[in-house]
Design a protein around this motif. Sequence first.
Motif, PDB file in Angstrom:
ATOM      1  N   ALA A 246       0.834  -1.203   0.000  1.00 15.13           N
ATOM      2  CA  ALA A 246       0.000   0.000   0.000  1.00 15.13           C
ATOM      3  C   ALA A 246       0.867   1.251   0.000  1.00 15.13           C
ATOM      4  CB  ALA A 246      -0.922  -0.003   1.213  1.00 15.13           C
TER       5      ALA A 246
ATOM      6  N   LEU B  96       2.223   1.778  -3.458  1.00 18.36           N
ATOM      7  CA  LEU B  96       1.197   2.323  -4.335  1.00 18.36           C
ATOM      8  C   LEU B  96       1.015   3.824  -4.096  1.00 18.36           C
ATOM      9  CD1 LEU B  96      -0.861   1.682  -6.545  1.00 18.36           C
ATOM     10  CD2 LEU B  96      -2.536   1.205  -4.733  1.00 18.36           C
TER      11      LEU B  96
ATOM     12  N   THR C 107       1.796   6.733  -6.803  1.00 21.80           N
ATOM     13  CA  THR C 107       0.751   7.706  -7.124  1.00 21.80           C
ATOM     14  C   THR C 107       1.298   9.132  -7.045  1.00 21.80           C
ATOM     15  OG1 THR C 107      -0.961   6.216  -6.279  1.00 21.80           O
ATOM     16  CG2 THR C 107      -1.534   8.554  -6.480  1.00 21.80           C
TER      17      THR C 107
ATOM     18  N   THR D 221       3.971  -7.062  -6.129  1.00 24.08           N
ATOM     19  CA  THR D 221       2.526  -7.110  -6.312  1.00 24.08           C
ATOM     20  C   THR D 221       1.849  -6.280  -5.227  1.00 24.08           C
ATOM     21  OG1 THR D 221       2.411  -9.149  -5.009  1.00 24.08           O
ATOM     22  CG2 THR D 221       2.620  -9.375  -7.404  1.00 24.08           C
ATOM     23  N   VAL D 222       0.547  -6.124  -5.324  1.00 22.38           N
ATOM     24  CA  VAL D 222      -0.164  -5.226  -4.420  1.00 22.38           C
ATOM     25  C   VAL D 222      -0.102  -5.688  -2.969  1.00 22.38           C
ATOM     26  CG1 VAL D 222      -1.719  -4.252  -6.145  1.00 22.38           C
ATOM     27  CG2 VAL D 222      -2.329  -6.401  -5.007  1.00 22.38           C
TER      28      VAL D 222
ATOM     29  N   ASN E 107      -4.712  -8.876 -11.861  1.00 14.19           N
ATOM     30  CA  ASN E 107      -5.237  -8.200 -10.670  1.00 14.19           C
ATOM     31  C   ASN E 107      -4.216  -8.076  -9.550  1.00 14.19           C
ATOM     32  OD1 ASN E 107      -5.108 -10.821  -9.771  1.00 14.19           O
ATOM     33  ND2 ASN E 107      -7.321 -11.073  -9.485  1.00 14.19           N
TER      34      ASN E 107
ATOM     35  N   ASN F 122      -1.155  -6.764 -10.108  1.00 15.09           N
ATOM     36  CA  ASN F 122      -0.284  -5.608 -10.365  1.00 15.09           C
ATOM     37  C   ASN F 122      -0.975  -4.479 -11.131  1.00 15.09           C
ATOM     38  OD1 ASN F 122      -0.327  -6.513 -13.065  1.00 15.09           O
ATOM     39  ND2 ASN F 122       1.633  -7.605 -12.853  1.00 15.09           N
ATOM     40  N   GLU F 123      -2.254  -4.657 -11.477  1.00 13.16           N
ATOM     41  CA  GLU F 123      -2.907  -3.642 -12.293  1.00 13.16           C
ATOM     42  C   GLU F 123      -3.023  -2.305 -11.569  1.00 13.16           C
ATOM     43  OE1 GLU F 123      -7.494  -3.645 -12.455  1.00 13.16           O
ATOM     44  OE2 GLU F 123      -6.972  -5.773 -12.454  1.00 13.16           O
ATOM     45  N   ALA F 124      -3.088  -2.330 -10.229  1.00 10.84           N
ATOM     46  CA  ALA F 124      -3.164  -1.063  -9.495  1.00 10.84           C
ATOM     47  C   ALA F 124      -1.917  -0.222  -9.731  1.00 10.84           C
ATOM     48  CB  ALA F 124      -3.351  -1.332  -8.005  1.00 10.84           C
TER      49      ALA F 124
ATOM     50  N   GLU G  49      -2.046   1.198 -13.294  1.00  8.00           N
ATOM     51  CA  GLU G  49      -2.983   2.321 -13.421  1.00  8.00           C
ATOM     52  C   GLU G  49      -2.389   3.615 -12.884  1.00  8.00           C
ATOM     53  OE1 GLU G  49      -7.387   1.628 -13.440  1.00  8.00           O
ATOM     54  OE2 GLU G  49      -6.789   0.123 -11.945  1.00  8.00           O
ATOM     55  N   LYS G  50      -1.405   3.527 -11.977  1.00  4.55           N
ATOM     56  CA  LYS G  50      -0.786   4.732 -11.418  1.00  4.55           C
ATOM     57  C   LYS G  50       0.463   5.149 -12.186  1.00  4.55           C
ATOM     58  CE  LYS G  50      -3.846   5.116  -8.203  1.00  4.55           C
ATOM     59  NZ  LYS G  50      -4.869   6.190  -8.314  1.00  4.55           N
TER      60      LYS G  50
ATOM     61  N   LEU H  60      -9.447  -1.565 -18.994  1.00  5.96           N
ATOM     62  CA  LEU H  60      -9.080  -0.449 -18.118  1.00  5.96           C
ATOM     63  C   LEU H  60      -9.031   0.879 -18.869  1.00  5.96           C
ATOM     64  CD1 LEU H  60      -6.163  -2.146 -16.125  1.00  5.96           C
ATOM     65  CD2 LEU H  60      -8.469  -1.661 -15.273  1.00  5.96           C
TER      66      LEU H  60
END
Length: 686
Positions: free
Chosen positions: A237, A240, A244, A264-265, A277, A279-281, A284-285, A310
């Motif tokens: 987190a 991420l 961001t 990974t997330v 799903n 690593n897609e977060a 996306e950033k 996406l």
Amino acid sequence: MTPTRRAVLFTGAATASAALLPLPSPAAAASGSPAGPGALPAATPPLASYWYPDSLPSGEPGEGITWRSLREWRAEGDADLAFNASTVPLAPRFTPAPVNTTARTGQARIQSLVSFGPTAGNPSQGSPTADYYALTHWAYLDELVFWGGSAGEGLILAPNAPVVDAAHRHGVRVLGNIFLPPVVYGGQLRWTRDLVRKDADGHCPLAERLVAVAAAYGFDGWFVNAETEGGDAALGADMLGFLTELKKLASARGQRVTWYDAMTVNGAVSWQGALNNRNEAFFEKADDMFVDFRWSPSSLASSAQLADRLERDRYALWAGVDVESSGWNHSVNWDAIVPATAPHVTSLGFYRPEWTRNHLPQGHTPADFHAADDRFWIGRSLDPAHPDTTDGWRAPALSVADRSTVSSLPFATTFNTGHGLRWYEEGRVTSETPWNHLGLQDRLPSRRWVVRTEGTRPQVAFDFEDAWRGGNSVLVSGALTAPVTLDLYATRLPLRGGAVVDLTYRDESGAAVGVELAVATVEPAAGAAPPYTYLPVRPRHHGRAGGGWRTVTVRLPGRSGTVHALGVRLSAADGTPVAWRLGALAVRQADRPERRPAPPTGLRVTAASEDALRLAWRPARGQVRQYTLHRVLPDGTRRFLGGTCQSAFHVAGPRPVEGERTARFEVRTVGEVYTASSPAHVRHTW
């Protein structure tokens, strides 16, 4: 990436030291004033920069290594910044009609992860050897990552200026590298935590610092590669959140961020070989993502489909291809990435294409390197207009349309590749020292080498045995059994008010080679030859020459429109073998003579040792291609020392000659068409 692919990065440090030294003010060494070694700091060689996020390793660094904290970095305290900061802006580029019918526009792009030198001891402004990865096939690249980093030296690398300057001249973005290594290679999870740590206001200070570094150094963003195992969901987190903030700050400065498929997330390191799903977060950033080599045809297909859902560009995914150990011999399922009969699935990411140099035997020449590099980027046919579709190595020229930045006047090139066995000026050797400096590289022909003839195809190559300026020329050799047209540049050059082309060449064969300038003012269809008009190049209208070189000026027809392609057509009677060199080409407005550029000002010695000097000056006004530095000997002879696009230069190895009490140095501004300014002078007392 698996550990075996990393081993080369962790083999130790280079020998040069990079002590941080404050730059003295101009008053400390005024222009033209003598300065002895005792009055100034030591002139250490400037080196490319590297850092840890914050905390440093325990113990002491190895020889030639300087441990630095990025958290402590400030531009005003960076003694090597003037040597490392790029000055060439990112050039706009366009995509001409593809030279063959297999290359696509608007689909797959190419990113390359390249190690140009060691992490520690990587020179800021070239070095005295021609043995260097002088990348020239920029036309197929979209983005380059300045690869490197190790647990024992530093984890965050800023690209040095020559690489960025050469890439920008060809419209290619360059990213610095953030490498948090696997534990097996000394990675420590505390460095990951240092990178993503928040301050009392909830911000990530190192995100701001990374963006400030890229802005100060003039490169285009960061490649984030977190591979240190042992993380948890909380660290995921935090990462991420860091990504961001980095992306937000970077976007505001025109910079980009690439995420590498490792963490990974949930904070664990688990290479997916896919966008999914886990690593897609992160994707996306970020602006794009390098997909690890573990991909399969099905995982790339599903990754592209997920990117579509996406509402992201599927070509923002770089499918990794590891060429570090075997280059074009590496087996790749090309149809999973760039199928020949269907739309491309994703983009392409090359890991370590400098194999084209590294695999060569000891004693190889620059020509050997370029032959190998052409094989990698163009394919077995060595002619992008006639790709070999049976070649197991699907070279970039087969699938990806080349791009060009030649779209404004004046435009000039001496075909300089950025390295050489010696240095030439106007056809004469002014330094016998081998050299490399990518920042001096010209905008080079993107389609090497397209040779159009109904007869025997001659050999065409960069040749390092003679040059008009720089380190090399273009040599056409072999029997001309029919006229031969050599494509040079795809262009978008305006003809407003009329234009002329200056062509500098040399015929070494005595074969009375007929020379014509090939000019196309209409865009060809994909895969078709440009609709050239051939203009005679008449030797009796030549300008000054040296060493058998001649410069001929040809007026382009018309006073409006656009030049879409430039080349030369050669012919010789009865298939006579020829050796014909092209040394320079310039296109300029006929009614607008090029003025000499303004000289630099404030030239001074800022640091001195017994065998080295640091020089600095204020940038010249107006358009500057580069600066050249010479030493003037007591007999008036000028000796070339080097060139740079920066306003600082490190002179290594100056020694007094007999009877010399003070050494005299000159710096000249070089303009876009290679006109030189009057010199700025400085003297140094031994």
